[in-house]
Scaffold this motif. Structure first.
Motif, PDB file in Angstrom:
ATOM      1  N   GLY A  47      26.404  29.668  -2.565  1.00 56.39           N
ATOM      2  CA  GLY A  47      26.225  30.315  -1.263  1.00 56.39           C
ATOM      3  C   GLY A  47      27.248  29.829  -0.253  1.00 56.39           C
ATOM      4  N   LYS A  48      26.982  30.142   0.992  1.00 56.37           N
ATOM      5  CA  LYS A  48      27.842  29.707   2.090  1.00 56.37           C
ATOM      6  C   LYS A  48      27.788  28.179   2.201  1.00 56.37           C
ATOM      7  CE  LYS A  48      28.329  30.126   7.084  1.00 56.37           C
ATOM      8  NZ  LYS A  48      27.838  30.744   8.310  1.00 56.37           N
ATOM      9  N   VAL A  49      28.958  27.556   2.328  1.00 55.17           N
ATOM     10  CA  VAL A  49      29.029  26.102   2.453  1.00 55.17           C
ATOM     11  C   VAL A  49      29.676  25.766   3.793  1.00 55.17           C
ATOM     12  CG1 VAL A  49      29.957  23.967   1.509  1.00 55.17           C
ATOM     13  CG2 VAL A  49      29.246  25.796  -0.036  1.00 55.17           C
ATOM     14  N   GLU A  50      28.939  25.039   4.620  1.00 54.32           N
ATOM     15  CA  GLU A  50      29.478  24.528   5.879  1.00 54.32           C
ATOM     16  C   GLU A  50      29.725  23.040   5.700  1.00 54.32           C
ATOM     17  OE1 GLU A  50      26.474  25.266   8.819  1.00 54.32           O
ATOM     18  OE2 GLU A  50      27.248  27.265   9.241  1.00 54.32           O
ATOM     19  N   LEU A  51      30.926  22.608   5.999  1.00 57.10           N
ATOM     20  CA  LEU A  51      31.246  21.191   5.921  1.00 57.10           C
ATOM     21  C   LEU A  51      31.182  20.606   7.327  1.00 57.10           C
ATOM     22  CD1 LEU A  51      32.147  18.896   4.006  1.00 57.10           C
ATOM     23  CD2 LEU A  51      34.487  19.417   4.708  1.00 57.10           C
ATOM     24  N   CYS A  52      30.437  19.536   7.462  1.00 60.39           N
ATOM     25  CA  CYS A  52      30.263  18.862   8.753  1.00 60.39           C
ATOM     26  C   CYS A  52      30.616  17.383   8.552  1.00 60.39           C
ATOM     27  CB  CYS A  52      28.815  19.028   9.216  1.00 60.39           C
ATOM     28  SG  CYS A  52      28.493  18.366  10.843  1.00 60.39           S
ATOM     29  N   PRO A  53      31.921  17.084   8.473  1.00 59.81           N
ATOM     30  CA  PRO A  53      32.304  15.699   8.189  1.00 59.81           C
ATOM     31  C   PRO A  53      32.010  14.777   9.362  1.00 59.81           C
ATOM     32  CG  PRO A  53      34.257  17.018   8.664  1.00 59.81           C
ATOM     33  CD  PRO A  53      33.079  17.957   8.646  1.00 59.81           C
ATOM     34  N   GLU A  54      31.451  13.633   9.052  1.00 55.65           N
ATOM     35  CA  GLU A  54      31.201  12.622  10.071  1.00 55.65           C
ATOM     36  C   GLU A  54      32.477  11.800  10.249  1.00 55.65           C
ATOM     37  OE1 GLU A  54      27.658  10.600   8.778  1.00 55.65           O
ATOM     38  OE2 GLU A  54      26.402  12.313   9.314  1.00 55.65           O
ATOM     39  N   ASP A  55      32.593  11.134  11.388  1.00 56.83           N
ATOM     40  CA  ASP A  55      33.843  10.461  11.744  1.00 56.83           C
ATOM     41  C   ASP A  55      33.738   8.944  11.694  1.00 56.83           C
ATOM     42  OD1 ASP A  55      36.513  10.760  12.350  1.00 56.83           O
ATOM     43  OD2 ASP A  55      36.199  10.798  14.517  1.00 56.83           O
ATOM     44  N   GLY A  56      32.957   8.429  10.772  1.00 59.42           N
ATOM     45  CA  GLY A  56      32.763   6.980  10.669  1.00 59.42           C
ATOM     46  C   GLY A  56      34.040   6.207  10.407  1.00 59.42           C
ATOM     47  N   TYR A  57      34.999   6.803   9.708  1.00 61.84           N
ATOM     48  CA  TYR A  57      36.263   6.140   9.404  1.00 61.84           C
ATOM     49  C   TYR A  57      37.438   6.803  10.113  1.00 61.84           C
ATOM     50  CZ  TYR A  57      33.654   3.746   5.773  1.00 61.84           C
ATOM     51  OH  TYR A  57      32.735   2.970   5.110  1.00 61.84           O
ATOM     52  N   SER A  58      37.134   7.583  11.153  1.00 62.10           N
ATOM     53  CA  SER A  58      38.164   8.285  11.943  1.00 62.10           C
ATOM     54  C   SER A  58      39.015   9.220  11.093  1.00 62.10           C
ATOM     55  CB  SER A  58      39.054   7.281  12.692  1.00 62.10           C
ATOM     56  OG  SER A  58      38.282   6.475  13.545  1.00 62.10           O
ATOM     57  N   CYS A  59      38.406   9.834  10.099  1.00 60.68           N
ATOM     58  CA  CYS A  59      39.115  10.772   9.218  1.00 60.68           C
ATOM     59  C   CYS A  59      38.542  12.185   9.270  1.00 60.68           C
ATOM     60  CB  CYS A  59      39.048  10.278   7.768  1.00 60.68           C
ATOM     61  SG  CYS A  59      39.947   8.764   7.465  1.00 60.68           S
ATOM     62  N   ALA A  60      37.566  12.440  10.128  1.00 63.61           N
ATOM     63  CA  ALA A  60      36.878  13.731  10.117  1.00 63.61           C
ATOM     64  C   ALA A  60      37.813  14.902  10.399  1.00 63.61           C
ATOM     65  CB  ALA A  60      35.718  13.730  11.110  1.00 63.61           C
ATOM     66  N   THR A  61      38.769  14.727  11.298  1.00 65.29           N
ATOM     67  CA  THR A  61      39.720  15.806  11.584  1.00 65.29           C
ATOM     68  C   THR A  61      40.518  16.137  10.336  1.00 65.29           C
ATOM     69  OG1 THR A  61      39.920  15.183  13.907  1.00 65.29           O
ATOM     70  CG2 THR A  61      41.706  16.492  12.980  1.00 65.29           C
ATOM     71  N   ALA A  62      41.032  15.121   9.676  1.00 64.46           N
ATOM     72  CA  ALA A  62      41.825  15.339   8.467  1.00 64.46           C
ATOM     73  C   ALA A  62      40.984  15.966   7.360  1.00 64.46           C
ATOM     74  CB  ALA A  62      42.437  14.027   7.996  1.00 64.46           C
ATOM     75  N   ILE A  63      39.758  15.519   7.210  1.00 63.91           N
ATOM     76  CA  ILE A  63      38.877  16.080   6.181  1.00 63.91           C
ATOM     77  C   ILE A  63      38.588  17.549   6.477  1.00 63.91           C
ATOM     78  CG2 ILE A  63      36.531  15.980   5.216  1.00 63.91           C
ATOM     79  CD1 ILE A  63      36.727  12.876   5.651  1.00 63.91           C
ATOM     80  N   ALA A  64      38.292  17.867   7.734  1.00 64.83           N
ATOM     81  CA  ALA A  64      38.010  19.257   8.108  1.00 64.83           C
ATOM     82  C   ALA A  64      39.230  20.140   7.884  1.00 64.83           C
ATOM     83  CB  ALA A  64      37.562  19.329   9.566  1.00 64.83           C
ATOM     84  N   ALA A  65      40.408  19.658   8.284  1.00 62.32           N
ATOM     85  CA  ALA A  65      41.633  20.446   8.087  1.00 62.32           C
ATOM     86  C   ALA A  65      41.912  20.650   6.602  1.00 62.32           C
ATOM     87  CB  ALA A  65      42.814  19.755   8.770  1.00 62.32           C
ATOM     88  N   GLU A  66      41.743  19.617   5.804  1.00 64.31           N
ATOM     89  CA  GLU A  66      41.961  19.745   4.355  1.00 64.31           C
ATOM     90  C   GLU A  66      40.969  20.724   3.727  1.00 64.31           C
ATOM     91  OE1 GLU A  66      44.238  18.755   2.138  1.00 64.31           O
ATOM     92  OE2 GLU A  66      45.408  17.918   3.773  1.00 64.31           O
ATOM     93  N   ALA A  86      33.858  15.768  13.612  1.00 69.90           N
ATOM     94  CA  ALA A  86      35.269  16.119  13.763  1.00 69.90           C
ATOM     95  C   ALA A  86      35.490  16.794  15.114  1.00 69.90           C
ATOM     96  CB  ALA A  86      35.695  17.061  12.636  1.00 69.90           C
ATOM     97  N   PRO A  87      36.481  16.338  15.873  1.00 70.18           N
ATOM     98  CA  PRO A  87      36.768  16.961  17.164  1.00 70.18           C
ATOM     99  C   PRO A  87      37.392  18.352  16.991  1.00 70.18           C
ATOM    100  CG  PRO A  87      37.641  14.720  17.059  1.00 70.18           C
ATOM    101  CD  PRO A  87      37.246  15.114  15.673  1.00 70.18           C
ATOM    102  N   THR A  88      36.763  19.353  17.562  1.00 68.32           N
ATOM    103  CA  THR A  88      37.216  20.748  17.429  1.00 68.32           C
ATOM    104  C   THR A  88      38.669  20.908  17.831  1.00 68.32           C
ATOM    105  OG1 THR A  88      34.964  21.469  17.905  1.00 68.32           O
ATOM    106  CG2 THR A  88      36.711  23.122  18.132  1.00 68.32           C
ATOM    107  N   GLU A  89      39.025  20.370  18.996  1.00 62.91           N
ATOM    108  CA  GLU A  89      40.384  20.551  19.508  1.00 62.91           C
ATOM    109  C   GLU A  89      41.428  19.917  18.591  1.00 62.91           C
ATOM    110  OE1 GLU A  89      38.815  16.749  21.343  1.00 62.91           O
ATOM    111  OE2 GLU A  89      37.996  18.693  20.773  1.00 62.91           O
ATOM    112  N   GLU A  90      41.085  18.831  17.930  1.00 68.31           N
ATOM    113  CA  GLU A  90      42.016  18.183  17.006  1.00 68.31           C
ATOM    114  C   GLU A  90      42.181  18.999  15.725  1.00 68.31           C
ATOM    115  OE1 GLU A  90      41.222  14.014  16.320  1.00 68.31           O
ATOM    116  OE2 GLU A  90      40.804  13.679  18.448  1.00 68.31           O
ATOM    117  N   ILE A  91      41.108  19.629  15.262  1.00 64.10           N
ATOM    118  CA  ILE A  91      41.206  20.483  14.072  1.00 64.10           C
ATOM    119  C   ILE A  91      42.126  21.658  14.357  1.00 64.10           C
ATOM    120  CG2 ILE A  91      39.957  21.997  12.484  1.00 64.10           C
ATOM    121  CD1 ILE A  91      37.471  20.221  12.993  1.00 64.10           C
ATOM    122  N   PHE A  92      41.928  22.321  15.498  1.00 59.92           N
ATOM    123  CA  PHE A  92      42.781  23.460  15.857  1.00 59.92           C
ATOM    124  C   PHE A  92      44.253  23.056  15.865  1.00 59.92           C
ATOM    125  CE2 PHE A  92      39.280  25.642  18.554  1.00 59.92           C
ATOM    126  CZ  PHE A  92      38.771  26.264  17.422  1.00 59.92           C
TER     127      PHE A  92
END
Length: 174
Positions: A47-66, A86-92
């Motif tokens: 089904g639909k998969v939403e990824l919601c990475p947590e930022d415990g290691y300050s990698c959430a932006t990179a994980i979301a972009a990947e 993950a910060p929205t503005e950083e992903i964009f």
């Protein structure tokens, strides 16, 4: 579904019949082969998969972009990473810089968005926060000033105007 470790991805198959799953956690994913992990997630879920990475290691932006670059469609994020996501503005901006994703998108309103965010939540944005910080293009150190004056691309991944700010030279102890 909270996934605290990459080894738990294999157990996602039990949610295969659900129409949608939000995966939270995976803040240590960059310690592993994230592309292989993403393939395994897609293999285990239909089904639909939403990824919601947590930022415990300050990698959430990179994980979301990947995730998006590897074919993922949905990412849950938050402005300024509030709540530890993950910060929205950083992903964009990461997607734009990595792949020229939506190159005509206007990010010059980020300072106004920061101001509204601060007014609504009462939470101050750190002055040097990537993308949304008010002082991210303030430079003081002599060697940094020299480098930026000769070739800004050496020190700046994008022009300050892209995110609605300008570069400022600050006279200080350096």
């Amino acid at each position: 579904v909270q996934v605290n470790d990459v080894s738990e991805i294999a157990s996602l198959h039990r949610y295969r019949t659900l129409p949608g799953v939000r995966i939270t956690g995976l803040d240590d994913l960059f310690c592993h082969d994230c592309r292989m992990a993403f393939d395994q997630i897609r293999k285990n879920l239909t089904g639909k998969v939403e990824l919601c990475p947590e930022d415990g290691y300050s990698c959430a932006t990179a994980i979301a972009a990947e995730w998006i670059l590897s074919g993922g469609k949905d990412v849950v994020s938050s402005w300024n990473g509030i709540g530890g996501f993950a910060p929205t503005e950083e992903i964009f901006l990461a997607l734009r810089l990595l792949t020229r994703y939506k190159p005509s998108q206007d990010y010059s309103k980020i300072p106004r968005m920061r101001q509204l965010f601060e007014e609504i939540t009462g939470v101050q944005t750190p002055r040097h926060r990537p993308v949304s910080g008010a002082d991210i293009f303030d430079i003081e150190a002599g060697i940094h000033v020299d480098g930026v004056s000769k070739d800004p691309q050496v020190y700046e991944p994008y022009k300050p105007e892209l995110v609605g700010v300008g570069r400022r030279l600050v006279v200080g102890k350096h």
